[in-house]
Design an enzyme around this catalytic site. Structure first.
Site, PDB file in Angstrom:
ATOM      1  N   ARG A 119     -43.754 -24.217 -16.610  1.00  0.00           N
ATOM      2  CA  ARG A 119     -44.166 -25.412 -15.893  1.00  0.00           C
ATOM      3  C   ARG A 119     -45.157 -26.215 -16.728  1.00  0.00           C
ATOM      4  NH1 ARG A 119     -42.776 -29.110 -12.076  1.00  0.00           N
ATOM      5  NH2 ARG A 119     -44.181 -29.219 -10.278  1.00  0.00           N
ATOM      6  N   THR A 417     -33.985 -33.214 -11.556  1.00  0.00           N
ATOM      7  CA  THR A 417     -33.975 -31.821 -12.022  1.00  0.00           C
ATOM      8  C   THR A 417     -32.542 -31.394 -12.299  1.00  0.00           C
ATOM      9  OG1 THR A 417     -35.906 -31.392 -10.626  1.00  0.00           O
ATOM     10  CG2 THR A 417     -34.787 -29.477 -11.487  1.00  0.00           C
ATOM     11  N   SER A 484     -40.945 -26.789  -6.215  1.00  0.00           N
ATOM     12  CA  SER A 484     -39.984 -26.183  -5.286  1.00  0.00           C
ATOM     13  C   SER A 484     -38.813 -25.536  -6.003  1.00  0.00           C
ATOM     14  CB  SER A 484     -39.450 -27.245  -4.321  1.00  0.00           C
ATOM     15  OG  SER A 484     -40.475 -27.726  -3.493  1.00  0.00           O
ATOM     16  N   GLY A 505     -35.659 -31.582  -5.592  1.00  0.00           N
ATOM     17  CA  GLY A 505     -37.016 -31.668  -5.057  1.00  0.00           C
ATOM     18  C   GLY A 505     -37.261 -30.605  -4.007  1.00  0.00           C
TER      19      GLY A 505
END
Length: 606
Positions: A119, A417, A484, A505
């Site tokens: 991340r 994503t 998430s 998301g």
């Protein structure tokens, strides 16, 4: 008969991943090859069955590269990194080396599931009021298209660490197919053109983005060839020298300069706030090895990503809430009612408790405890819905059946994503979700490098989510924003059963729960569970639902129970693989969502 399952999670031992100076690639990698017109795009198959391993992604070029990597002796990790690099070419608005993600791996030799937290992190200059001006939070759009939103990217470091842990190939060899793809180009489809159009106004305000994504000043035409020679050169540099130029050298210098001095086109009236990222922030970036989340659901072991992602804890809590009901015997209305209420409750707890564990005391083990799930499950009534937003429970001190409402708001996460899923012949499996957040990220391309920068820091809460209640997801120096993303691997008797994940998301979590329950409880095949219409309840008054879900007769029964809905064009874009008897694999992707995905196997069979 439904049995309560014990739930356990290994304590989240955080291990910093130092960036070791890489050696030169064992396979020579030169500059990008001269541009040539590509052949017609590979076919998109939503489902494939066969032996030797499987790959599922949202893009046929990337899936083909993954299959070729497996055929050349690569592991699931080698193929996953190759696929991810290719998606950075063909899905540049959803992923790429300007972002980050979460890598979940099952080792066939040891039986262990391991994870890498790649991340993005906030720069050292970030504070709790990162997105606050004059006492008020910035608008989301202003925050996204700015240097403030850009986190230190983690994708390149994730690739290097994953290959070192579980790969047979070096970074140079794995990157070469994507490098060639960037130089040679790919055929533009309707999805790529539509995503470019959604970003056209932003891209025109940044000269580097306009030059790359609006060739000749126009939207790329469907059927034309899109090339990215700058990204080919960037991949070539990473192939030769590893991640060092990205974090400690010339690429990192260009990233920091772009963040601190966004290059806005002359005459543009857009206000683009600079960020505080420095070269030192890039040099200090580390991936983290985390123990996966783990719950036992029915007869399976479900592994996911621990915080800083909320995916593993929220999926796991929802499954634990559903554990007490035999969903295989429930009628469709009861099944969907309990699914929606379970995710409503788990989202309430996610929003209150989950953040970066390096900065907050996240009760991961307690959130995944069956005792806590039972204290929440008993709130679900068969003939009514819980008024949303529901207040969070306390996983450290559970109180049964105590319904309360809250003033909490659902934090926004971009629906972009991408996700890829890979298995090899030996039974190694990878579930990998990676992102640059919003479709198009921050809108800022690093000049001469061929990739967009993320806007991941907008995943932080701009101000406390619930007035008067501590928020674990406020910005901070070096902090990872809550995500998430829910890359998931499911084992049965210690062997891989299936793996899956999705973009979307906050809807990622609900999509994964819906597919898992469809497959494990409702008797669906993996392709059927992926195809079924979706709904997403995230502790809000109304449930987001696809048109196909709203057209079902059962939706009327849900409305009679008290559910209300708002239409969402589509929810998620799942990819997955499942191991079948006899050593075969099924690879499954979306037939239609996001233009349809691409599934393939090494050796097809009936």
């Amino acid at each position: 008969m439904v049995f309560a399952r014990s739930v356990r999670i290994a304590f989240c031992l955080v291990v910093s991943c130092a960036l070791v100076a890489p050696t030169a690639s064992a396979v020579p990698v030169g500059s990008a090859p001269p541009p040539r017109s590509p052949s017609k795009p590979p076919p998109k198959l939503a489902t494939a069955v066969g032996h030797g391993g499987a790959v599922s992604s949202v893009d046929p070029y990337a899936t083909r590269i993954g299959i070729r990597t497996l055929r050349r002796g690569g592991t699931a990790t080698d193929a996953a990194v190759a696929v991810a690099a290719a998606l950075g070419v063909t899905e540049p608005y959803s992923s790429g080396i300007g972002g980050g993600g979460y890598f979940v791996h099952h080792d066939a030799d040891t039986g262990e599931v391991s994870t890498i937290d790649g991340r993005e992190t906030a720069p050292a200059a970030a504070s709790e009021d990162l997105f606050v001006e004059n006492g008020e939070p910035l608008s989301f759009d202003e925050a996204v298209t700015s240097g403030l939103s850009v986190g230190v990217p983690g994708t390149a470091a994730t690739w290097q660490r994953a290959l070192r842990e579980w790969g047979e190939m070096d970074l140079g060899r794995v990157l070469r197919p994507a490098q060639r793809l960037a130089g040679k180009g790919f055929v533009v489809d309707e999805t790529f053109r539509a995503q470019t159009a959604r970003n056209e106004e932003r891209f025109r305000d940044f000269p580097a983005s306009r030059k790359l994504f609006l060739p000749g000043g126009e939207l790329p035409e469907v059927g034309s060839v899109f090339r990215n020679p700058a990204l080919a050169e960037t991949y070539g540099l990473l192939a030769r020298k590893g991640p060092a130029p990205f974090y400690e050298g010339e690429i990192g210098a260009d990233i920091a300069e772009t963040v601190r001095e966004p290059g806005v086109a002359p005459g543009a009236d857009r206000v683009v706030r600079p960020g505080g990222m420095t070269r030192a922030d890039l040099a200090n970036y580390r991936t983290i090895e985390r123990a996966p989340t783990h719950v036992e659901y029915r007869d399976a072991d479900v592994y996911g990503m621990a915080p800083s992602s909320s995916g593993g804890t929220t999926v796991g809590e929802a499954l634990n809430i559903l554990e007490r009901t035999d969903l295989s015997e429930a009628d469709k209305a009861e099944y969907l009612h309990r699914f929606l209420e379970a995710t409503k409750l788990s989202f309430a707890d996610r929003n209150r408790w989950v953040g970066d564990p390096a900065f907050s005391d996240v009760p991961t083990e307690e959130l995944l405890g069956q005792r806590f799930a039972d204290s929440r499950e008993c709130l679900i009534e068969p003939d009514s819905v819980l008024e949303a937003p529901v207040a969070a429970g306390d996983p450290r001190d559970p109180h049964r059946c105590r319904p309360r409402t809250s003033k909490a708001e659902l934090p926004y996460e971009g629906p972009s994503t991408t996700h890829l899923t890979v298995a090899d012949a030996a039974g190694n499996v990878v579930s990998y979700t990676l992102t640059i957040e919003q479709t198009g990220g921050s809108g800022m391309t690093v000049p001469g490098r061929g990739f967009l920068l993320n806007n991941e820091l907008t995943d932080f809460s701009f101000t406390p989510n619930t007035p008067g209640v501590p928020d674990p997801n406020l910005p901070g120096p070096g902090k990872r924003p809550r995500s998430s993303m829910s890359p998931t691997i499911v084992l049965s008797d210690g062997e891989p059963l299936l793996a899956l994940g999705t973009p979307g998301g906050t809807t990622i979590i609900t999509s994964v729960v819906q597919v898992l329950t469809g497959r494990l409880d409702r008797g669906m095949s993996l392709p059927e569970a992926i195809t079924t219409p979706r709904a997403s309840q995230r502790n809000t008054e109304r449930t987001a639902a696809e048109p196909g879900f709203l057209r079902q007769r059962v939706t009327g029964k849900l409305r009679e129970t008290g559910h209300s809905f708002e239409q969402m064009a589509e929810i998620g874009a799942v990819t997955g693989v499942e191991r079948l008897p006899g050593g075969r694999w099924v690879a499954a992707a979306e037939p239609e969502r996001r233009g349809g995905g691409a599934a393939s196997v090494v050796r097809p069979s009936p």
